[in-house]
Each structure stands twice: as C-alpha cells, then as structure tokens.
Scaffold this active site. Sequence first.
Site, PDB file in Angstrom:
ATOM      1  N   GLY A  89      25.483  86.516   7.071  1.00 56.89           N
ATOM      2  CA  GLY A  89      25.087  86.479   5.654  1.00 56.89           C
ATOM      3  C   GLY A  89      25.937  85.468   4.898  1.00 56.89           C
ATOM      4  O   GLY A  89      25.425  84.581   4.194  1.00 56.89           O
ATOM      5  N   HIS A  90      27.261  85.588   5.078  1.00 61.09           N
ATOM      6  CA  HIS A  90      28.169  84.624   4.439  1.00 61.09           C
ATOM      7  C   HIS A  90      27.895  83.216   4.975  1.00 61.09           C
ATOM      8  O   HIS A  90      27.901  82.241   4.223  1.00 61.09           O
ATOM      9  CB  HIS A  90      29.629  84.972   4.741  1.00 61.09           C
ATOM     10  CG  HIS A  90      30.060  86.338   4.291  1.00 61.09           C
ATOM     11  ND1 HIS A  90      30.293  87.367   5.173  1.00 61.09           N
ATOM     12  CD2 HIS A  90      30.323  86.837   3.060  1.00 61.09           C
ATOM     13  CE1 HIS A  90      30.675  88.448   4.498  1.00 61.09           C
ATOM     14  NE2 HIS A  90      30.702  88.156   3.215  1.00 61.09           N
TER      15      HIS A  90
HETATM   16  P1  AMP Z   1      31.190  89.936   0.107  1.00 56.82           P
HETATM   17  O1  AMP Z   1      32.160  89.310   1.057  1.00 56.82           O
HETATM   18  O2  AMP Z   1      30.547  91.193   0.618  1.00 56.82           O
HETATM   19  O3  AMP Z   1      31.749  90.067  -1.295  1.00 56.82           O
HETATM   20  O4  AMP Z   1      29.981  88.919  -0.011  1.00 56.82           O
HETATM   21  C1  AMP Z   1      30.188  87.589  -0.399  1.00 56.82           C
HETATM   22  C2  AMP Z   1      28.863  86.937  -0.680  1.00 56.82           C
HETATM   23  O5  AMP Z   1      28.050  86.982   0.482  1.00 56.82           O
HETATM   24  C3  AMP Z   1      28.093  87.664  -1.797  1.00 56.82           C
HETATM   25  O6  AMP Z   1      27.469  86.694  -2.637  1.00 56.82           O
HETATM   26  C4  AMP Z   1      27.075  88.461  -1.022  1.00 56.82           C
HETATM   27  O7  AMP Z   1      25.891  88.726  -1.750  1.00 56.82           O
HETATM   28  C5  AMP Z   1      26.794  87.536   0.151  1.00 56.82           C
HETATM   29  N1  AMP Z   1      26.253  88.300   1.256  1.00 56.82           N
HETATM   30  C6  AMP Z   1      26.813  89.377   1.865  1.00 56.82           C
HETATM   31  N2  AMP Z   1      25.989  89.884   2.809  1.00 56.82           N
HETATM   32  C7  AMP Z   1      24.871  89.108   2.783  1.00 56.82           C
HETATM   33  C8  AMP Z   1      23.644  89.110   3.511  1.00 56.82           C
HETATM   34  N3  AMP Z   1      23.387  90.021   4.455  1.00 56.82           N
HETATM   35  N4  AMP Z   1      22.739  88.162   3.221  1.00 56.82           N
HETATM   36  C9  AMP Z   1      22.973  87.240   2.260  1.00 56.82           C
HETATM   37  N5  AMP Z   1      24.113  87.174   1.543  1.00 56.82           N
HETATM   38  C10 AMP Z   1      25.043  88.095   1.789  1.00 56.82           C
END
Ligand code: AMP
Length: 279
Positions: A36-37
């Site tokens: 995702g990241h």
């Molecule tokens: P986090 O590390 O969980 O704070 O996420 C950092 C960024 O990655 C945020 O903008 C999330 O929305 C994005 N993100 C996390 N998981 C996914 C995913 N499965 N698909 C798309 N973007 C994601």
Amino acid sequence: MQVTSTVKETRNFIRKWKQEGKTIGLVPTMGFLHEGHASLIRKCREENDIVVVSDFVNPTQFGPNEDLEAYPRDFARDSALCESLGTDLIFHPEPEEMYHDPHAYVSIDTLSETLCGKTRPIHFKGVCTVVSKLFHIVTPDRAYFGEKDAQQLAIIRKMTEDLNFDIQIVGCPIVREEDGLAKSSRNTYLSKEERKAALCLSRAVRAGQEAIFADCESEAVLGKMRAVIEAEPLARIDYISVVDALTMQPVEQVKDNVLVAMAVYIGKTRLIDNFSFTV
Ligand code: AMP
C-alpha cells in the site's frame, strides 16, 4: 538515498534541491511499509524529481489505550524498500525531535467528529498536527495519501485548503491482498483464524457496492453490509456509515459523491475499509 533524523538536516537537503529547481513529493507514513505504501511511493516517484518518505510512528494520533507501544516497527526493512523504489530521502525522527511539550496542535472540527473520530476522539488532531509539521519541514509540491484512510484524506484536503498550504494532495487507490483484505500494518496483529475472519470487511465492501445499484437508501445498503459482518463470529462492528464524501456527515440517500466506510474489530484488532460512490 539520504536518511535524516532531524528537522535541520532535512531542511538542508530540501533547500539544496529547491535551489536546483527540483520538484518535491512527500509520502507520510508510520513505517512498517507494505505494498500500500509502495504504491504511494511509486506514484510520487513518477510525478516528482525528489521523493521524500517520512517514517514516524506519531504518538499524538494514538489515544491513551491504543497500540502506540505495540505498533510494528522495522526501519531496516523500510529503508531497503524505500531505496529499491528510488526514494531520495527518508525522514525518520524520534518523537523528541518532533514534539517539545507543551506544543501547538492543529485540529479540524466537524469532519473529525464522525466515523473513526467518534471512537478515536484525538486521532485526527494528532494527524493534522504531524502532517502540518511535515508540510512545513519538507515544503513539498505534492503529498500522497491512501484512500484506505478515506476520512484522513478528506481531512488533509480540507486542512490544506483552509491553512493555505501550497501543496497538491494526491489520493491513491486502496491496495489489497489477493483475497481482498486491504493491506495494513495492523494485519500483523491477526492470528490465522482472525486473518480469515477479517475477509468479512472486503466481502461487505463488495456487498455494499452491489446493493448500491439496487437501492439508494443508505439503510438498505448498510443492512446488506452489516449482514455480511454479523455472520462472522470473530467480528464486531465499531461503525458502518454512508457519509457525504466532502463533509463526512451521514446521508440518508446515496446521491452525489458518498463514502461508505466501516471499522470492524476482529478480536482485539480494529480494521477499516471503505468504498466511494459517485452518482
Ligand atoms: P500509515 O503508515 O498506516 O499511516 O499509512 C501511510 C499512508 O499509506 C496513508 O496515506 C495510508 O492511507 C496509506 N496506505 C496504508 N495502507 C494502504 C493501502 N492498503 N492502500 C493504499 N494506501 C494505503
């Protein structure tokens, strides 16, 4: 690839790149990076001369009984992935570098009070604060956020507009596992049995997407989605709601641009998923 841990060294690199006329893209993350990241980093790589990834488990967005301590961390793996994706700089500060108590906060009302904001009342205040700080430190041209955190994305868009940040906010689609589960750093908390049970979220998304074509009453759509989740014994709904995609306020009818979002506990792990629908 540069790795920085202080605001000062980060600003020095940014200044140099700006003097060279380079465009800068920022991908804010809390680390423990997954596909995702990676999708955000790839898009950022395509659209900017310089790619900056922040890797920081932000304490101010966790409530007192939440998983700040347990949140998974693996900076060595994160930096290897960032390097392989062509990242120019990872900003990896300690909490003490980012916050000196007492400190200023940035918050946004109304949009922060529904959905996740109900269960996590201080969460979006912490998110707005850290993202504002990152925007001031990195001064990017563009910043990349996932639609997986749809309420966060709406809040960041509104905050960017309200506070006149000259930054383009780019939303990126949800990346899922092959079986449909939205990728999340928190999926590592799930036991084998819970991992299977967690599929009820993406199944509910699909049920909602089908239901929306048959009936535009929000309650009818939510009823179909609830039935899918309630059939799973390990799942407990935190919220499930149809909201206006800009204001995050509940709507009774699916018209214009709506977000259908949910948070569901699988055992002790709280997972989120959503889909958007434009009439
Ligand atoms: P986090 O590390 O969980 O704070 O996420 C950092 C960024 O990655 C945020 O903008 C999330 O929305 C994005 N993100 C996390 N998981 C996914 C995913 N499965 N698909 C798309 N973007 C994601």
